[in-house]
Design an enzyme around this catalytic site. Structure first.
Site, short mmCIF file in Angstrom:
data_model
loop_
_atom_site.label_atom_id
_atom_site.label_comp_id
_atom_site.label_asym_id
_atom_site.label_seq_id
_atom_site.Cartn_x
_atom_site.Cartn_y
_atom_site.Cartn_z
N SER A 89 50.44 53.74 64.55
CA SER A 89 50.57 52.69 63.53
C SER A 89 50.30 51.30 64.10
O SER A 89 50.35 50.31 63.38
CB SER A 89 51.97 52.73 62.92
N ASN A 113 63.74 54.05 64.27
CA ASN A 113 63.93 54.17 62.83
C ASN A 113 64.59 52.93 62.23
O ASN A 113 64.14 52.40 61.22
CB ASN A 113 64.75 55.42 62.51
N THR A 168 43.80 35.93 18.53
CA THR A 168 44.34 37.29 18.60
C THR A 168 43.15 38.21 18.44
O THR A 168 42.21 37.91 17.68
CB THR A 168 45.38 37.57 17.50
N HIS A 169 43.14 39.31 19.18
CA HIS A 169 42.00 40.23 19.18
C HIS A 169 40.70 39.52 19.59
O HIS A 169 39.61 39.94 19.21
CB HIS A 169 41.82 40.89 17.81
N SER A 198 22.82 32.37 41.94
CA SER A 198 22.12 33.65 41.90
C SER A 198 21.01 33.64 42.93
O SER A 198 20.38 32.61 43.18
CB SER A 198 21.54 33.88 40.50
N LYS A 243 21.65 29.71 37.45
CA LYS A 243 22.97 30.33 37.31
C LYS A 243 24.07 29.59 38.06
O LYS A 243 23.87 29.07 39.16
CB LYS A 243 22.94 31.78 37.81
N ASN A 260 27.86 30.95 38.64
CA ASN A 260 28.69 32.11 38.34
C ASN A 260 30.16 31.88 38.73
O ASN A 260 30.45 31.33 39.79
CB ASN A 260 28.18 33.34 39.10
N GLU A 315 36.24 36.09 39.03
CA GLU A 315 35.99 37.53 38.93
C GLU A 315 36.63 38.30 40.08
O GLU A 315 37.15 39.41 39.88
CB GLU A 315 34.48 37.77 38.89
N TYR A 347 64.60 59.74 57.99
CA TYR A 347 63.29 59.22 58.30
C TYR A 347 62.25 60.35 58.37
O TYR A 347 62.53 61.43 58.90
CB TYR A 347 63.30 58.46 59.63
N GLN A 352 55.45 55.81 57.84
CA GLN A 352 54.51 54.96 58.57
C GLN A 352 53.46 54.37 57.62
O GLN A 352 52.88 53.33 57.91
CB GLN A 352 53.81 55.78 59.67
N LYS A 379 53.61 50.28 55.38
CA LYS A 379 53.36 48.88 55.73
C LYS A 379 51.98 48.38 55.35
O LYS A 379 51.83 47.24 54.93
CB LYS A 379 53.60 48.68 57.23
#
Length: 467
Positions: free
Chosen positions: A22, A109, A154-155, A276, A282, A284, A289, A316, A321, A324
């Site tokens: 780990s 542990n 709405t919608h 772009s 463009k 963007n 995003e 344990y 392991q 994390k």
């Protein structure tokens, strides 16, 4: 040779060593591991379990190791398996028998559980600080555009006009709830398992509360079996991260829409846009995003740990392991997203005229026209039908409600009078929404006070913890 090799005659293969290690992940917790070891050594000395000279050598040796790690002079060896064994092995090599006494009265542990709780607390504070910063940016933009109106949806269809400040503060309230969830995750992690040893406690006269206090924990765990196998605090952190990421994704989606040519409500700073490779015109909203896209990653981290934990017997198990990597990833990803979104919102340019133009479309006054009739005694359902007919008339003529004549209104209901014109004014419609939590300027101003009070309270919480 591994520190646990006394029981074994053969070493693990190169593959299984790499598969079981780990260290590539938990080396990120070296600060917490060293802090826990120093506190443990001081407690062992105070309890007369090891000598004060040994404790001093251990502490000085750990300080040297930390400096070496931070200065890039420490070589991590995959054969050491994890950060605990890596540091302890170097300590023993540096100071001899004193280093070999450090592990008295503890196990990896309870050691890893302590490290992980310390790390989770730190990550929670970092996330709460970034959360507060984004809320500050949202409230600043809301205050700067207190009179700007846009269509509420709405919608994703035009519904009723609202103030931009009201819209932005909706996200501030979402983030305030996220802060509460992060606080809960912090509190869940704020008990110390050190001294629980492997699973059953220890025969040494440890002072668990002394080490807990030195490490900044509010208390100690009360069941050694639970202490070494509990990862609920990480699930709490991952859940808080997932919900907050979802909220950021919603905001990012609106940024993407609002910055499009179809909406034109905002213009993003060049610093938070890209171009772009083929289309020179463009601009963007890539970073919005990305914030939206990274939500799936954070939610995936939560699901992964839930599935890992679902069938583990006490106490344990090596499965833990896997706890994390996802937690580290989710916390770092969310913090980056919070910082990115704060910069994006702070530097965006609001286009009030585009918002106002769209607010004038889609018959946003329809509900208020129905309320006009209802206040004059017509049952609301009948008023709703009347206004529906008027909207249909507008659709047939290609006009808006404000373009209809008084005769058009009275043809649907004699209750309409000359004052219907006032009911079609969008500013008046917004100003009329005076109910608590509504979009009227006075209601939004009162809401702003509450938002600021909550921010001050949350900042005080962070200041008390040095964040």
């Amino acid at each position: 040779m591994a520190l646990w090799s006394g029981r074994f005659t053969d070493s693990v293969s190169e593959f299984t060593q790499r598969f079981g290690a780990s260290l590539p992940v938990d080396r990120a917790m070296y600060v917490q591991d060293i802090a826990g070891s120093k506190a443990h050594a001081r407690m062992l000395s105070a309890q007369g379990i090891i000598s004060s000279q040994d404790a001093q050598q251990i502490e000085e040796g750990l300080d040297r190791i930390q400096r070496q790690i931070e200065e890039g002079e420490f070589t991590f060896d995959i054969n050491d398996e994890d950060i605990h064994m890596s540091i302890e092995k170097r300590l023993i090599a540096d100071i001899g028998e004193a280093g070999a006494r450090l592990h008295t009265g503890r196990s990896r542990n309870d050691q890893v559980a302590t490290d992980t709780r310390l790390f989770a607390k730190e990550r929670c504070l970092h996330l709460m600080r970034a959360n507060v910063q984004l809320r500050r940016v949202l409230t600043t933009q809301a205050r700067a555009h207190a009179d700007v109106m846009l269509p509420g949806y709405t919608h994703l269809q035009h519904a009723q006009p609202v103030l931009l400040a009201h819209h932005l503060l909706a996200y501030a309230w979402m983030l305030a709830r996220d802060f509460t969830r992060l606080q809960a995750a912090y509190d869940a992690a704020d008990v110390c398992p050190l001294g629980s040893a492997a699973l059953a406690g220890t025969t040494y006269p440890l002072d668990r509360r002394a080490t807990a206090a030195e490490l900044g924990f509010s208390g100690v765990t009360q069941n050694s079996l639970d202490a070494v196998s509990d990862r609920d605090f990480l699930l709490d952190l991952l859940y808080a991260c997932s919900v907050c990421s979802m909220h950021l994704s919603r905001l990012a989606e609106e940024v993407v829409l609002w910055s499009s040519s179809e909406f034109g409500f905002i213009t993003l700073s060049d610093a938070f846009s890209t171009g772009s490779s083929i289309m020179p015109q463009k601009k963007n909203p890539d970073f919005a995003e990305l914030v939206r896209g990274k939500t799936g990653r954070v939610v995936g981290d939560l699901v992964a740990l839930l599935v890992t934990m679902k069938a583990l017997p006490l106490a344990y198990n090596k499965d833990l392991q896997e706890d994390k990597e996802g937690a580290i990833d989710a916390a770092r990803t969310l913090e980056d997203c919070l910082v990115c979104m704060a910069g994006m919102v702070e530097t965006m340019t609001v286009n009030p005229r585009a918002m106002a133009d769209q607010a004038g479309k889609g018959h946003l006054a329809a509900t208020d026209v129905a309320d006009y009739l209802a206040k004059r005694g017509l049952p609301f359902r009948r008023a709703h039908e009347v206004v529906g007919h008027l909207v249909l008339l507008c659709e047939q003529r290609g006009c808006d409600l404000a373009d209809l004549s008084l005769a058009d209104f009275q043809a649907e209901s004699p209750l309409f009078e000359d004052d219907i014109v006032r009911e079609l004014d969008l500013q008046a419609i917004v100003a009329a929404r005076t109910s608590e939590g509504g979009t009227a300027p006075g209601a939004v101003a009162a809401q702003m006070v509450l938002v600021e009070q909550r921010l001050s309270s949350d900042e005080a919480f962070l200041a008390q913890r040095g964040a």
